[in-house]
Structure formats: structure tokens, C-alpha cells
Design an enzyme around this catalytic site. Structure first.
Site, PDB file in Angstrom:
ATOM      1  N   ILE A  12       0.783  -1.218  -0.071  1.00 60.76           N
ATOM      2  CA  ILE A  12       0.040   0.101   0.226  1.00 60.76           C
ATOM      3  C   ILE A  12       1.042   1.275  -0.023  1.00 60.76           C
ATOM      4  O   ILE A  12       0.704   2.114  -0.719  1.00 60.76           O
ATOM      5  CB  ILE A  12      -1.013   0.103   1.141  1.00 60.76           C
ATOM      6  CG1 ILE A  12      -1.990  -1.227   1.078  1.00 60.76           C
ATOM      7  CG2 ILE A  12      -1.728   1.324   1.226  1.00 60.76           C
ATOM      8  CD1 ILE A  12      -2.659  -1.310   2.409  1.00 60.76           C
ATOM      9  N   LEU A  33      12.637  -2.452   4.818  1.00 60.20           N
ATOM     10  CA  LEU A  33      12.995  -3.364   4.019  1.00 60.20           C
ATOM     11  C   LEU A  33      13.076  -4.584   4.529  1.00 60.20           C
ATOM     12  O   LEU A  33      13.804  -5.814   4.480  1.00 60.20           O
ATOM     13  CB  LEU A  33      14.450  -3.292   2.787  1.00 60.20           C
ATOM     14  CG  LEU A  33      14.385  -1.988   2.237  1.00 60.20           C
ATOM     15  CD1 LEU A  33      15.591  -2.275   1.309  1.00 60.20           C
ATOM     16  CD2 LEU A  33      12.996  -2.097   1.445  1.00 60.20           C
ATOM     17  N   ALA A  87       3.782   2.024   7.830  1.00 62.22           N
ATOM     18  CA  ALA A  87       5.004   1.137   8.267  1.00 62.22           C
ATOM     19  C   ALA A  87       4.079  -0.046   9.180  1.00 62.22           C
ATOM     20  O   ALA A  87       3.553   0.733  10.438  1.00 62.22           O
ATOM     21  CB  ALA A  87       5.883   1.717   8.639  1.00 62.22           C
ATOM     22  N   GLN A  89       4.449  -3.986  11.267  1.00 61.16           N
ATOM     23  CA  GLN A  89       4.773  -5.638  11.224  1.00 61.16           C
ATOM     24  C   GLN A  89       3.405  -6.270  10.857  1.00 61.16           C
ATOM     25  O   GLN A  89       2.566  -6.400  11.606  1.00 61.16           O
ATOM     26  CB  GLN A  89       5.329  -6.128  12.386  1.00 61.16           C
ATOM     27  CG  GLN A  89       5.258  -7.878  12.462  1.00 61.16           C
ATOM     28  CD  GLN A  89       6.506  -8.150  11.296  1.00 61.16           C
ATOM     29  OE1 GLN A  89       7.581  -7.715  11.313  1.00 61.16           O
ATOM     30  NE2 GLN A  89       5.800  -9.381  10.269  1.00 61.16           N
ATOM     31  N   TYR A 154      -1.932  -9.020  16.092  1.00 56.90           N
ATOM     32  CA  TYR A 154      -1.797  -7.881  15.054  1.00 56.90           C
ATOM     33  C   TYR A 154      -3.191  -6.865  15.109  1.00 56.90           C
ATOM     34  O   TYR A 154      -3.042  -5.704  15.343  1.00 56.90           O
ATOM     35  CB  TYR A 154      -1.935  -8.615  13.814  1.00 56.90           C
ATOM     36  CG  TYR A 154      -1.928  -7.424  12.566  1.00 56.90           C
ATOM     37  CD1 TYR A 154      -0.855  -6.765  12.247  1.00 56.90           C
ATOM     38  CD2 TYR A 154      -3.371  -7.107  11.931  1.00 56.90           C
ATOM     39  CE1 TYR A 154      -1.010  -5.805  11.139  1.00 56.90           C
ATOM     40  CE2 TYR A 154      -3.284  -6.617  11.076  1.00 56.90           C
ATOM     41  CZ  TYR A 154      -2.007  -5.711  10.539  1.00 56.90           C
ATOM     42  OH  TYR A 154      -2.349  -4.873   9.760  1.00 56.90           O
ATOM     43  N   LYS A 158      -3.338  -2.927  16.194  1.00 57.41           N
ATOM     44  CA  LYS A 158      -3.814  -1.737  15.517  1.00 57.41           C
ATOM     45  C   LYS A 158      -4.757  -1.094  16.471  1.00 57.41           C
ATOM     46  O   LYS A 158      -4.998   0.051  16.228  1.00 57.41           O
ATOM     47  CB  LYS A 158      -4.334  -2.691  14.333  1.00 57.41           C
ATOM     48  CG  LYS A 158      -3.572  -2.983  13.287  1.00 57.41           C
ATOM     49  CD  LYS A 158      -2.912  -1.663  12.681  1.00 57.41           C
ATOM     50  CE  LYS A 158      -1.877  -2.060  11.351  1.00 57.41           C
ATOM     51  NZ  LYS A 158      -1.192  -0.552  11.065  1.00 57.41           N
ATOM     52  N   ILE A 210      -7.687 -24.054   0.180  1.00 60.15           N
ATOM     53  CA  ILE A 210      -8.262 -22.991   1.230  1.00 60.15           C
ATOM     54  C   ILE A 210      -8.087 -23.505   2.470  1.00 60.15           C
ATOM     55  O   ILE A 210      -8.261 -24.763   2.943  1.00 60.15           O
ATOM     56  CB  ILE A 210      -9.691 -23.019   0.710  1.00 60.15           C
ATOM     57  CG1 ILE A 210     -10.080 -22.496  -0.583  1.00 60.15           C
ATOM     58  CG2 ILE A 210     -10.562 -22.268   1.763  1.00 60.15           C
ATOM     59  CD1 ILE A 210     -11.401 -22.470  -1.190  1.00 60.15           C
ATOM     60  N   PHE A 211      -7.853 -22.487   3.471  1.00 61.28           N
ATOM     61  CA  PHE A 211      -7.649 -23.178   4.823  1.00 61.28           C
ATOM     62  C   PHE A 211      -8.665 -23.002   5.635  1.00 61.28           C
ATOM     63  O   PHE A 211      -9.597 -21.767   5.772  1.00 61.28           O
ATOM     64  CB  PHE A 211      -6.522 -22.323   5.356  1.00 61.28           C
ATOM     65  CG  PHE A 211      -5.347 -22.498   4.882  1.00 61.28           C
ATOM     66  CD1 PHE A 211      -4.407 -23.566   5.314  1.00 61.28           C
ATOM     67  CD2 PHE A 211      -4.694 -21.675   3.911  1.00 61.28           C
ATOM     68  CE1 PHE A 211      -3.198 -23.559   4.925  1.00 61.28           C
ATOM     69  CE2 PHE A 211      -3.122 -21.880   3.524  1.00 61.28           C
ATOM     70  CZ  PHE A 211      -2.518 -22.870   3.900  1.00 61.28           C
ATOM     71  N   ARG A 277      -6.153 -21.803   9.998  1.00 60.71           N
ATOM     72  CA  ARG A 277      -5.248 -21.230  10.774  1.00 60.71           C
ATOM     73  C   ARG A 277      -5.585 -20.337  11.889  1.00 60.71           C
ATOM     74  O   ARG A 277      -6.780 -19.646  11.798  1.00 60.71           O
ATOM     75  CB  ARG A 277      -4.359 -20.673   9.809  1.00 60.71           C
ATOM     76  CG  ARG A 277      -3.658 -21.478   8.541  1.00 60.71           C
ATOM     77  CD  ARG A 277      -2.831 -20.684   7.841  1.00 60.71           C
ATOM     78  NE  ARG A 277      -3.421 -19.638   6.994  1.00 60.71           N
ATOM     79  CZ  ARG A 277      -2.845 -18.824   6.041  1.00 60.71           C
ATOM     80  NH1 ARG A 277      -1.540 -19.117   5.710  1.00 60.71           N
ATOM     81  NH2 ARG A 277      -3.595 -18.082   5.301  1.00 60.71           N
TER      82      ARG A 277
END
Length: 328
Positions: A12, A33, A87, A89, A154, A158, A210-211, A277
Site C-alpha cells: 500500500i 526493507l 509501516a 509488522q 496484530y 492496531k 483453502i484453509f 489457521r
């Protein structure tokens, strides 16, 4: 205008940096990077933006480093007018495996960038958030008042960054906006996404995997619509202090997505299923009425059109992109 894009070598952020340069702005990109996936794709994002600068009126500067590096961040922000903070993770599954790294980069890194932006007195700080903040749906589509009960570190990170961004607006008067993205896809997208893997496998005569049972749904948003929403925030202060969904207003099951991609490439290929998962949300679906009302956002690309666009791009770029996808 002079703009800082953190994470501007990512998917993005790379598209934002490229578009801002094409529009004649001076862009500084700060990116570590991080080899979360093959950095060849990130290097390509930098290359595309540099090519845009070489043929237009904008300028492009790349700085390699982490958003947790206070001195580097302070220097990068010192004379910019706008910060587009992309930015992070990324990766729900990566956060389940390593929550410490996700917290350090996403939460502490965002704090570092916010502090530098406050000190520099930037015109606006635009924060990239995620539909992962919602987690367990109490109702669909999600509006911005829906409870935030994330199901992964995650998503939790956020939520935390959104709160820091809100506080910096309310306490320090920093103009801020948080945009909650819904499963963004398009050219140069991350290779470790279901969408990319479905396309890659079909091009190699292999069945999409597909999981889970495929009943989980996603609100897939084409990258051009995400860029449009961000561009609008260069011109208006109407969204300052707000959190807004940026999605497509539609959703599709993962099973349907696999069939759409498979049928577009080779209808004779089968579909395979594997164990679900940890950390995956069961459903995402955006209500974008707030963004429509506040900034005039209107998603324009359907999943069918976006799939055709991505497959067409993939065909033209398979030589450099596909080996990276296959190693992811």
C-alpha cells in the site's frame, strides 16, 4: 507538498508513494526493507516510484531504517507537511507466532512517529489501521461504532495504535485520521496472501488451497480505491480526529473467490481444503457510509473487475513476480 510515507516500499505504501510522486509532490519514504516476504517486491515498489519521479514533477527520496529509530524518524519528519503512516509488522499469523515483534514495531514504532510528527507540527497524520480491529462480529457490516474485539495480536496492536492516534489529536491537537483497511489487493501485493497464492497456483496448473471450509468471508478492496481515500486527505480536514472504514461495501466467501480466480484462469483445475489457521477472522464486511459522507469516498472496483485486473497484471509481470510468490 512534502510527504513522508512510512512503509513506503510495501504494497500500500508503495502505491501511495508512486501516486503522490506522479501528482507532483515531494515524497520521502522510510522503510526497513524487512524481509517478511522477498524484498524483491519491495525493491520493485521503490523502483517504480523512482521511475515516476524521473518522468514527472515530483521528487522521491528513500531512507532505509526502522520506525523505532527515534533519531532517524525525527530527521525524516523534520520538514514534511503530511505523514502517511503505513509501516507495520504485517501478518495475522506472524503476530500469533511472534507477538513481541508485532507489538514493538506496530505500537512502539507508531508512538515514535507520532512524537516526531507532533514536534514537527505536521499538517496531518494519516494512520493505516485494519479491519482486524473488529475481530468477532456482533453484526455486519461493521461500522466504526462496532466493538473492537480482535482475535490476533496484530489486531490488538492496531487497536492500540488507533488509540494513540486519537489521543494525540485530542490532547495535543495533532490533526490525525485512522483508516481501517479491508483486505487490500492489486498489483505488487504481498505474496503471502490467499489471493496471490490462488492466482499463482492456478497459473501453474495447481489447485488453490483453502484453509478451512471456505465459508469465511472477506471484503476485498482494490488498491486504487485505497489510494483514492488517502489522496482525499491531502485536501480536506473534515476527517481530522476520525476513524473511518475503507472497504468495498461487498464481500465474498473464500470458496467463491477461489472459484472466481480458478474459472478466470482454467476452469478444469480443482479446489483443495486444509485445516484452518489460528488468528483468522471468520468474516469481514465494511460499512463505508462514514467515509462516503465525510470525504466523498466511493469504492469503484468490484471483486470481479479487480480479479481480472490483477490476473492481467500478473500475466504481464510473472517473470519477476512469480518466483517471489512461489518462495513465500
Amino acid at each position: 507538498m512534502k510527504i513522508l510515507v512510512t512503509g513506503g516500499a510495501g504494497f500500500i505504501g508503495g502505491h501511495l508513494a508512486e501516486q503522490f510522486v506522479r501528482d507532483g509532490h515531494d515524497v520521502v519514504v522510510l522503510d526497513s526493507l524487512e524481509p517478511f516476504y522477498d524484498i524483491g517486491i519491495k525493491e520493485r515498489n521503490v523502483e517504480v516510484a523512482r521511475e515516476a519521479a524521473a518522468t514527472g514533477d515530483g521528487h522521491y527520496t528513500f531512507l532505509e531504517g526502522s520506525i523505532t529509530d527515534e533519531d532517524l524518524v525525527t530527521d525524516a519528519i523534520s520538514d514534511v507537511e503530511f505523514v502517511f503512516h503505513q509501516a507495520a509488522q504485517a501478518g495475522v499469523h506472524a503476530s500469533v507466532e511472534n507477538p513481541e515483534k508485532t507489538t514493538r514495531i506496530n505500537v512502539e514504532g507508531t508512538f515514535t512517529v507520532l512524537e516526531a510528527a507532533r514536534a514537527a507540527g505536521v499538517n496531518r497524520f494519516v494512520n493505516a489501521s485494519s479491519s482486524s480491529v473488529y475481530g468477532k462480529p456482533e453484526y455486519l457490516p461493521y461500522d466504526e461504532d462496532h466493538p473492537t474485539t480482535p482475535v490476533s495480536p496484530y489486531g490488538a496492536s492496531k487497536v492500540a495504535t488507533e488509540q494513540y492516534v486519537r489521543v494525540y489529536n485530542e490532547v495535543y491537537g495533532l490533526p490525525t485520521v485512522s483508516l481501517r483497511y479491508f483486505t487490500v489487493y492489486g498489483p505488487r501485493m504481498r505474496p503471502n496472501m490467499a489471493f496471490t497464492n490462488f492466482v499463482s497456483r492456478c497459473f501453474h496448473d495447481e489447485p488453490p488451497v483453502i484453509f478451512g471450509d471456505g465459508s469465511q468471508t472477506r471484503d476485498f478492496t482494490y488498491i486504487d480505491d485505497i489510494v483514492d481515500a488517502n489522496k482525499r486527505l491531502l485536501e480536506t480536514d473534515a476527517a481530522d480526529g476520525e476513524v473511518m472504514n475503507v472497504g468495498s461495501t461487498d464481500r465474498i466467501t473464500i470458496d467463491e473467490l477461489a472459484h472466481v480466480i480458478r474459472d478466470e484462469i482454467d476452469p478444469s483445475i480443482g479446489i483443495e481444503y486444509a485445516d484452518p489457521r489460528d488468528g483468522d477472522a471468520q468474516h469481514t464486511h465494511s460499512d463505508v457510509s462514514k467515509a462516503r459522507r465525510v470525504i466523498g469516498y466511493e469504492p469503484t472496483v468490484s471483486i470481479e473487475e479487480g480479479t481480472r485486473k490483477f490476473i492481467g497484471w500478473y500475466r504481464e509481470n510473472e517473470d519477476w513476480y512469480d518466483p517471489l510468490v512461489r518462495r513465500s
